[in-house]
Design an enzyme around this catalytic site. Structure first.
Site, short mmCIF file in Angstrom:
data_model
loop_
_atom_site.label_atom_id
_atom_site.label_comp_id
_atom_site.label_asym_id
_atom_site.label_seq_id
_atom_site.Cartn_x
_atom_site.Cartn_y
_atom_site.Cartn_z
N LYS A 70 43.81 36.31 39.42
CA LYS A 70 43.03 35.06 39.35
C LYS A 70 43.29 34.31 38.05
CE LYS A 70 40.85 36.41 43.02
NZ LYS A 70 40.65 35.74 44.27
C1 LIG Z 1 42.37 42.19 43.25
C2 LIG Z 1 42.40 41.27 44.42
N1 LIG Z 1 43.32 41.47 45.37
C3 LIG Z 1 43.38 40.68 46.45
C4 LIG Z 1 42.47 39.66 46.65
C5 LIG Z 1 42.61 38.80 47.86
O1 LIG Z 1 43.17 37.54 47.52
P1 LIG Z 1 42.91 36.29 48.41
O2 LIG Z 1 41.43 36.08 48.42
O3 LIG Z 1 43.62 35.17 47.73
O4 LIG Z 1 43.42 36.59 49.76
C6 LIG Z 1 41.48 39.44 45.70
C7 LIG Z 1 40.46 38.38 45.83
O5 LIG Z 1 40.66 37.30 46.16
C8 LIG Z 1 41.46 40.22 44.54
O6 LIG Z 1 40.58 39.99 43.57
N1 LIG Z 2 38.47 38.27 45.97
C1 LIG Z 2 37.89 37.12 45.44
C2 LIG Z 2 37.05 36.37 46.41
C3 LIG Z 2 37.05 34.90 46.13
O1 LIG Z 2 38.35 34.45 46.27
P1 LIG Z 2 38.89 33.04 45.84
O2 LIG Z 2 40.33 33.26 45.62
O3 LIG Z 2 38.58 32.12 46.93
O4 LIG Z 2 38.21 32.60 44.57
C4 LIG Z 2 37.15 37.48 44.16
O5 LIG Z 2 37.60 38.38 43.48
O6 LIG Z 2 36.17 36.90 43.82
#
Ligand SMILES: Cc1ncc(COP(=O)(O)O)c(C=O)c1O
Ligand SMILES: N[C@@H](CCOP(=O)(O)O)C(=O)O
Length: 467
Positions: A114
């Protein structure tokens, strides 16, 4: 010529980059997408060889931003964003098998992918808000990582207050501390009695309540915000170029929850990057794998797993894929989303499903399989996976053999989930030294029920932008 941004539900005004970024969710409840994909020829991609992450990011992002931010400012913002990363390559690749690579996205300040987008988004927003003399109230929903990354990126900023809703008792202790110990006056961590889908549902309800939205100048930093997804496109380019792209195709497996990260891969492919397969890896919460197999998008109860950030049933950005796969049919999207709200499920049209199946594969890794994968990879290569990345490796290894290298996105550092990693491998990963005192810092958060009115009331009382 820069693109503008349109809503997947077809009933909100088209916006330029800065307005789409500040809006977060479109006013018709849809998600902003670029009207046109910037195009990169094979020669454009070859020219990225040997360039730094920042240089490639500038090339990839500039056409999305257009002339709303001048080139030198954009370049400076990109450089400042990635100077916060602890690896010179920003997102390095590590080889773990003959044709298998791990794309490490966790070298930012909060140890999850993120940070790649959030560090940039906070600086872009701050720049635009400063130019306009405006202030916003950011509300975010998190299953653990978005919240910490947003708080780290926005803590102390004058132009935004940040309220993060996280599901009480359903995030790892490290994740919780990253959200509750910032000490910044503009940061508000809210533990909601519910799961992530409840938090995300409440967030969307706040955006769809236009009176409330306008009264606090609401903005969002989840991947509903196009700028989040945009920033994540860059590492598909850097990884593919390092592995010989565009002169050979590359496949990517992505641990998936809200579908933002893998949608960025889809965007990269639409922009001309030669991607072979995009593989969706889910944990026990396998709604996306089931949808690809059956065409039924049917929500179930969320199961708590050792990869808590992926414990999601309502996968926000799937709407963006449905929009493009349906031939940009906003009526079809509105129908799906109405059915989802009414009954918790919808059936994907056969033509739309066929388009999705052409570009994507999917698989699931149950908790025991994820643990086995962490142990097996550690024994084979000495590499320690976090549980989210391990779902990706498990699913990638189950795919048919292919000549294209397989890149698994490593979305978090194993030290964010020490208990699960220790149980699977016998090794308890330590936090890096700059976070060494995290578990000793003083926590501050408010516990609230999963109730829209109470949350809105809390936010209105504490937001400096509230009118
Ligand atoms: C460590 C981790 N892996 C995978 C994901 C999944 O990613 P996305 O929500 O973009 O599919 C998340 C949260 O979004 C995450 O925090
Ligand atoms: N896995 C995410 C959930 C929110 O996902 P986002 O990419 O839409 O912000 C988290 O860790 O909060």
């Amino acid at each position: 010529m820069a693109t503008d941004y349109i809503s997947t539900r077809g009933d909100a005004p088209a916006l330029g980059f800065s307005d789409a970024m500040l809006a977060g969710l479109a006013r018709d409840g849809g998600l902003y997408v670029p009207r046109a994909w910037p195009q990169f020829s094979d020669d454009d991609i070859r020219a990225m060889r040997g360039q730094s992450y920042g240089e490639i990011a500038f090339r990839v992002l500039a056409p999305f931003v257009g002339d709303e931010i001048d080139a030198s400012t954009l370049r400076r913002i990109i450089d400042e964003s990635y100077a916060t990363f602890r690896h010179p390559a920003v997102c390095p690749l590590v080889q773990t098998g003959p044709n298998e690579f791990i794309l490490e996205l966790f070298h930012g300040p909060t140890l999850a992918f993120k940070d790649v987008a959030m560090q940039l988004l906070a600086r872009l927003m701050d720049h635009v808000l400063a130019e306009r003399g405006e202030r916003v109230t950011i509300v975010g929903a998190t299953s653990g990582d978005t919240g910490g990354a947003a708080i780290e990126a926005f803590a102390g900023t004058e132009r935004a207050d940040v309220f993060i809703l996280f599901p009480e008792g359903r995030v790892s202790p490290v994740q919780q501390r990253q959200m509750t110990t910032s000490g910044a006056a503009n940061v508000h961590a809210l533990a909601v009695k519910g799961n992530f889908d409840d938090c995300q549902g409440l967030l969307k309800d706040m955006f769809n309540d236009h009176g409330f939205r306008d009264s606090v100048a609401l903005s969002g930093v989840n991947s509903i915000n196009w700028a989040r997804v945009m920033a994540q496109i860059v590492y598909y380019f850097t990884a593919a170029v390092s592995l010989g792209g565009p002169d050979r195709t590359i496949s990517f497996t992505v641990p998936t929850g809200n579908f933002g990260d893998i949608f960025a891969g889809y965007a990269a492919k639409e922009m001309g990057l030669p991607i072979d397969r995009l593989v969706i890896a889910t944990n026990d919460n396998d709604i996306l794998a089931r949808t690809l197999a059956t065409g039924e998008y049917a929500t179930r109860e969320v199961v708590a797993t050792t990869s808590p950030s992926m414990d999601i049933q309502v996968s926000s950005n799937f709407e963006r894929l449905l929009y493009f796969a349906s031939g940009r049919n906003a009526d079809e999207i509105r129908r799906y989303m109405q059915m989802l709200k009414q009954s918790g499920s919808f059936t994907v049209e056969p033509e739309t499903l066929e388009v999705i199946r052409k570009g994507f594969s999917a698989g699931r890794s149950e908790m025991a399989e994820t643990a086995q994968t962490i142990g097996a990879v550690r024994r084979e290569s000495g590499y320690l996976l976090d549980p989210h990345t391990a779902t990706g490796v498990k699913v990638a290894r189950a795919m048919p053999a292919s000549a294209s290298p397989m890149v698994v996105l490593s979305t978090a550092h194993p030290a964010k989930f020490p208990a699960a990693v220790r149980d699977a491998s016998g090794i308890e990963p330590a936090l890096p030294e700059w976070l060494g005192d995290l578990m000793k810092r003083k926590e501050s958060f408010t516990v609230l029920p999963s109730d829209l009115r109470m949350l809105q009331d809390h936010i209105s009382r504490h937001a400096r932008a509230a009118r």
